[in-house]
Write a protein that holds these residues in place. Structure first.
Motif, PDB file in Angstrom:
ATOM      1  N   ILE A 138      47.506  42.431  55.652  1.00 60.03           N
ATOM      2  CA  ILE A 138      47.395  43.656  54.842  1.00 60.03           C
ATOM      3  C   ILE A 138      47.297  43.322  53.354  1.00 60.03           C
ATOM      4  O   ILE A 138      46.454  43.866  52.628  1.00 60.03           O
ATOM      5  N   LEU A 139      48.157  42.376  52.903  1.00 60.53           N
ATOM      6  CA  LEU A 139      48.132  42.008  51.483  1.00 60.53           C
ATOM      7  C   LEU A 139      46.819  41.339  51.111  1.00 60.53           C
ATOM      8  O   LEU A 139      46.247  41.599  50.042  1.00 60.53           O
ATOM      9  N   LEU A 140      46.330  40.487  52.010  1.00 60.72           N
ATOM     10  CA  LEU A 140      45.086  39.768  51.757  1.00 60.72           C
ATOM     11  C   LEU A 140      43.928  40.750  51.610  1.00 60.72           C
ATOM     12  O   LEU A 140      43.091  40.629  50.696  1.00 60.72           O
ATOM     13  N   VAL A 141      43.861  41.722  52.514  1.00 62.62           N
ATOM     14  CA  VAL A 141      42.800  42.733  52.450  1.00 62.62           C
ATOM     15  C   VAL A 141      42.881  43.480  51.125  1.00 62.62           C
ATOM     16  O   VAL A 141      41.869  43.687  50.443  1.00 62.62           O
ATOM     17  N   ALA A 142      44.112  43.877  50.732  1.00 59.39           N
ATOM     18  CA  ALA A 142      44.271  44.637  49.486  1.00 59.39           C
ATOM     19  C   ALA A 142      43.876  43.783  48.277  1.00 59.39           C
ATOM     20  O   ALA A 142      43.147  44.240  47.387  1.00 59.39           O
ATOM     21  N   MET A 143      44.322  42.499  48.261  1.00 58.40           N
ATOM     22  CA  MET A 143      44.077  41.672  47.085  1.00 58.40           C
ATOM     23  C   MET A 143      42.606  41.282  46.963  1.00 58.40           C
ATOM     24  O   MET A 143      42.026  41.362  45.875  1.00 58.40           O
ATOM     25  N   LEU A 144      41.979  40.871  48.071  1.00 54.83           N
ATOM     26  CA  LEU A 144      40.566  40.501  47.978  1.00 54.83           C
ATOM     27  C   LEU A 144      39.701  41.734  47.751  1.00 54.83           C
ATOM     28  O   LEU A 144      38.667  41.662  47.082  1.00 54.83           O
ATOM     29  N   GLY A 145      40.129  42.880  48.293  1.00 54.94           N
ATOM     30  CA  GLY A 145      39.407  44.128  48.022  1.00 54.94           C
ATOM     31  C   GLY A 145      39.445  44.455  46.540  1.00 54.94           C
ATOM     32  O   GLY A 145      38.423  44.771  45.928  1.00 54.94           O
ATOM     33  N   THR A 147      39.978  42.363  44.071  1.00 49.54           N
ATOM     34  CA  THR A 147      39.212  41.365  43.336  1.00 49.54           C
ATOM     35  C   THR A 147      37.711  41.650  43.429  1.00 49.54           C
ATOM     36  O   THR A 147      37.000  41.662  42.420  1.00 49.54           O
ATOM     37  N   GLY A 148      37.246  41.895  44.664  1.00 57.88           N
ATOM     38  CA  GLY A 148      35.820  42.197  44.853  1.00 57.88           C
ATOM     39  C   GLY A 148      35.402  43.421  44.055  1.00 57.88           C
ATOM     40  O   GLY A 148      34.347  43.439  43.407  1.00 57.88           O
ATOM     41  N   GLY A 149      36.247  44.442  44.078  1.00 57.80           N
ATOM     42  CA  GLY A 149      35.946  45.663  43.343  1.00 57.80           C
ATOM     43  C   GLY A 149      35.889  45.408  41.842  1.00 57.80           C
ATOM     44  O   GLY A 149      34.985  45.896  41.151  1.00 57.80           O
ATOM     45  N   TYR A 150      36.820  44.609  41.371  1.00 55.01           N
ATOM     46  CA  TYR A 150      36.894  44.322  39.943  1.00 55.01           C
ATOM     47  C   TYR A 150      35.663  43.550  39.473  1.00 55.01           C
ATOM     48  O   TYR A 150      34.986  43.938  38.521  1.00 55.01           O
ATOM     49  N   VAL A 151      35.334  42.464  40.189  1.00 55.91           N
ATOM     50  CA  VAL A 151      34.214  41.596  39.797  1.00 55.91           C
ATOM     51  C   VAL A 151      32.892  42.361  39.860  1.00 55.91           C
ATOM     52  O   VAL A 151      32.126  42.412  38.883  1.00 55.91           O
ATOM     53  N   VAL A 152      32.628  42.995  41.002  1.00 53.59           N
ATOM     54  CA  VAL A 152      31.346  43.692  41.177  1.00 53.59           C
ATOM     55  C   VAL A 152      31.261  44.896  40.243  1.00 53.59           C
ATOM     56  O   VAL A 152      30.214  45.155  39.635  1.00 53.59           O
ATOM     57  N   GLY A 153      32.368  45.636  40.102  1.00 48.65           N
ATOM     58  CA  GLY A 153      32.384  46.801  39.217  1.00 48.65           C
ATOM     59  C   GLY A 153      32.104  46.404  37.773  1.00 48.65           C
ATOM     60  O   GLY A 153      31.336  47.078  37.060  1.00 48.65           O
ATOM     61  N   ARG A 154      32.714  45.297  37.341  1.00 42.83           N
ATOM     62  CA  ARG A 154      32.474  44.762  36.000  1.00 42.83           C
ATOM     63  C   ARG A 154      31.007  44.412  35.781  1.00 42.83           C
ATOM     64  O   ARG A 154      30.397  44.724  34.761  1.00 42.83           O
ATOM     65  N   ALA A 155      30.414  43.707  36.776  1.00 41.82           N
ATOM     66  CA  ALA A 155      29.064  43.160  36.615  1.00 41.82           C
ATOM     67  C   ALA A 155      27.988  44.225  36.788  1.00 41.82           C
ATOM     68  O   ALA A 155      27.039  44.294  36.006  1.00 41.82           O
ATOM     69  N   TRP A 156      28.125  45.056  37.837  1.00 42.18           N
ATOM     70  CA  TRP A 156      27.030  45.988  38.134  1.00 42.18           C
ATOM     71  C   TRP A 156      27.440  47.451  38.139  1.00 42.18           C
ATOM     72  O   TRP A 156      26.624  48.316  38.443  1.00 42.18           O
ATOM     73  N   GLY A 157      28.730  47.758  37.879  1.00 43.31           N
ATOM     74  CA  GLY A 157      29.210  49.129  38.024  1.00 43.31           C
ATOM     75  C   GLY A 157      28.488  50.129  37.129  1.00 43.31           C
ATOM     76  O   GLY A 157      28.436  49.945  35.916  1.00 43.31           O
ATOM     77  N   GLY A 173      31.568  49.139  42.482  1.00 45.29           N
ATOM     78  CA  GLY A 173      32.864  48.481  42.639  1.00 45.29           C
ATOM     79  C   GLY A 173      33.428  48.694  44.029  1.00 45.29           C
ATOM     80  O   GLY A 173      33.987  47.776  44.637  1.00 45.29           O
ATOM     81  N   GLY A 174      33.256  49.914  44.534  1.00 46.99           N
ATOM     82  CA  GLY A 174      33.729  50.230  45.882  1.00 46.99           C
ATOM     83  C   GLY A 174      33.054  49.346  46.920  1.00 46.99           C
ATOM     84  O   GLY A 174      33.705  48.853  47.858  1.00 46.99           O
ATOM     85  N   VAL A 175      31.742  49.112  46.745  1.00 47.56           N
ATOM     86  CA  VAL A 175      31.009  48.241  47.676  1.00 47.56           C
ATOM     87  C   VAL A 175      31.526  46.809  47.561  1.00 47.56           C
ATOM     88  O   VAL A 175      31.747  46.124  48.575  1.00 47.56           O
ATOM     89  N   GLY A 176      31.760  46.358  46.323  1.00 51.30           N
ATOM     90  CA  GLY A 176      32.305  45.004  46.119  1.00 51.30           C
ATOM     91  C   GLY A 176      33.661  44.865  46.792  1.00 51.30           C
ATOM     92  O   GLY A 176      33.976  43.831  47.394  1.00 51.30           O
ATOM     93  N   SER A 177      34.439  45.935  46.733  1.00 47.20           N
ATOM     94  CA  SER A 177      35.750  45.943  47.358  1.00 47.20           C
ATOM     95  C   SER A 177      35.628  45.766  48.873  1.00 47.20           C
ATOM     96  O   SER A 177      36.381  45.012  49.492  1.00 47.20           O
ATOM     97  N   GLY A 182      35.939  42.239  53.872  1.00 47.42           N
ATOM     98  CA  GLY A 182      35.301  41.456  54.940  1.00 47.42           C
ATOM     99  C   GLY A 182      35.709  39.993  54.862  1.00 47.42           C
ATOM    100  O   GLY A 182      36.035  39.365  55.880  1.00 47.42           O
ATOM    101  N   VAL A 183      35.715  39.460  53.643  1.00 45.38           N
ATOM    102  CA  VAL A 183      36.118  38.067  53.462  1.00 45.38           C
ATOM    103  C   VAL A 183      37.575  37.886  53.926  1.00 45.38           C
ATOM    104  O   VAL A 183      37.910  36.906  54.612  1.00 45.38           O
ATOM    105  N   ALA A 184      38.419  38.867  53.576  1.00 46.44           N
ATOM    106  CA  ALA A 184      39.830  38.796  53.987  1.00 46.44           C
ATOM    107  C   ALA A 184      39.949  38.733  55.507  1.00 46.44           C
ATOM    108  O   ALA A 184      40.768  37.986  56.056  1.00 46.44           O
ATOM    109  N   ALA A 185      39.106  39.510  56.204  1.00 47.70           N
ATOM    110  CA  ALA A 185      39.153  39.512  57.672  1.00 47.70           C
ATOM    111  C   ALA A 185      38.831  38.132  58.212  1.00 47.70           C
ATOM    112  O   ALA A 185      39.490  37.648  59.147  1.00 47.70           O
ATOM    113  N   LEU A 186      37.826  37.467  57.635  1.00 47.33           N
ATOM    114  CA  LEU A 186      37.427  36.147  58.132  1.00 47.33           C
ATOM    115  C   LEU A 186      38.519  35.110  57.871  1.00 47.33           C
ATOM    116  O   LEU A 186      38.807  34.270  58.722  1.00 47.33           O
ATOM    117  N   ILE A 187      39.137  35.200  56.688  1.00 46.50           N
ATOM    118  CA  ILE A 187      40.246  34.276  56.396  1.00 46.50           C
ATOM    119  C   ILE A 187      41.399  34.513  57.383  1.00 46.50           C
ATOM    120  O   ILE A 187      41.988  33.568  57.916  1.00 46.50           O
TER     121      ILE A 187
END
Lengths: 263, 263
Positions: A138-145, A147-157, A173-177, A182-187
């Motif tokens: 649960i924590l991994l999903v929240a944290m990588l979500g 992070t993904g939201g932050y990075v993608v939102g910053r770059a293309w939001g 940003g939502g899509v990046g999240s 997805g990455v969290a699920a694989l880890i």
């Protein structure tokens, strides 16, 4: 800002990993109770202007429900929820204006269920089979979500998601999240829950990610409704505990009932 | 008015006694579910102007909680409460005004806990040891309390109890109601629960009577807050189901947890 965030994370992560994976159960329960207490404190401070009963009563009721959740005894949980509800409803009769009394009762109920009831579900997940692994998931999903939201939102939001509630959030940003989820699920599939099918973990991670983002927005709506920006005022610069756990509350309840009802 | 009341009582009482004491369990459960459904219907009609989500969603959520209560399965009850809460909170994000969205979520939560959660506790009492006797005891306390309050209030009622909520109630009527509760306790000791000490039944009856009167006032406050006089509009002249069960809700929850935790 980003630097402070990363430093905080670097400091908090080892402690979190120790608490969830290696420390005795009571220390995890204690931490959850403390966070619930601060979350309740923030909630009842936020809604203070909308309620005419003392916030202390709400915090006490919320903690009573949280302690009953720690016990895991359904009779105690039912008692804490029902008798507390009746007491608040009765106390609010003293309000000169019935509409304000009803608003107080319903906002107290909302806070107690939202924080005092939902958050301690994480204890029940933790005590279940592969409990620590599920909490890490649960924590991994929240944290990588995040992070993904932050990075993608910053770059293309560009396109705003729900500007009347949270002006900073974008659809990109939502899509990046979601990608981060997805990455969290694989880890998690590789290192945490390898005996689960990858497809199940991916679907769960995406649903959790969705609930995390929506839960985040719910807390923002709550703050907007009360005219506040951060949930906490006594952690300057860091926001409040509620700002941290808001995206965990819905996924925690979801995963607990998923695991209990399906498995 | 009094005559209509007495005639209704004379018609309803034998049916009630049959349902509680002699009919198979499913017919009692079915009756409670139907009453819960109508109560929810009335609640969400009452609060319609204060909420921006469709009342249908609230009724469905409330019935889901009530059905989970019938099942008695704690996992289903937790699921119905938690997932419904999350769903309503998320749906209310669509509201342009966060304050109105929060008000909707909290009023939905209030109605679902007040009616969909509290009322079906009577099923759990009924299924317990001496279940029918305890349900009769609750009804007896409520009915004799009402009668005592009516008679004494009519004859000597002067000082208003809580005029801003219920203009008809007097302190003298409240005292009469308490006397009625005491009589109910003695009848219950003689005919329903003779193996219990009379002192216990008297204390329970007085507490139930207090909760009944306060619960009645809570429902009045709810109606005042919504600008209505009766909870139901589709039972002309009789008030609504909520007007009938309002004084039972708190005593039911109280007795269930008293019996479960103390015995």
């Amino acid at each position: 800002m980003l630097r402070t965030r990363l430093l905080t994370a670097a400091g908090a992560l080892p402690l979190l990993i120790f608490l969830i994976g290696y420390a005795p159960e009571w220390s995890f329960s204690g931490t959850v109770l403390v966070l619930t207490g601060i979350g309740l404190w923030e909630y009842f401070s936020l809604t203070r202007a909308q309620c005419t009963l003392s916030p202390v009563i709400g915090k006490l009721w919320g903690m009573l429900v949280a302690f009953s959740m720690v016990s895991g005894d359904m009779r105690l949980i039912g008692t804490a929820l029902s008798l507390g509800f009746m007491l608040i409803f009765i106390l609010s009769l003293r309000d000169r204006y019935p509409a304000r009394g009803i608003q107080t009762t319903s906002l107290f109920m909302l806070g107690v269920v939202y924080i005092g009831f939902l958050f301690p579900h994480v204890l029940w997940i933790h005590r279940g089979p592969e409990g620590a692994e599920w909490v890490f998931f649960i924590l991994l999903v929240a944290m990588l979500g995040d992070t993904g939201g932050y990075v993608v939102g910053r770059a293309w939001g560009k396109r705003k998601l729900l500007p009347h509630i949270s002006p900073g959030k974008t659809i990109e940003g939502g899509v990046g999240s979601i990608c981060g989820n997805g990455v969290a699920a694989l880890i998690a599939w590789q290192y945490l829950l390898p005996n689960r099918p990858a497809s199940e973990l991916v679907v769960l991670a995406l649903l959790m990610g969705l609930l995390a983002q929506l839960g985040d927005l719910c807390e923002s709506a709550l703050k907007r409704a009360c005219g506040a920006k951060d949930s906490g005022r006594f952690f300057p610069g860091h926001g409040g505990v509620l700002d941290r756990i808001d995206s965990l509350l819905f996924p925690i309840a979801f995963i607990y009932y998923y695991n209990t009802l399906w498995n």
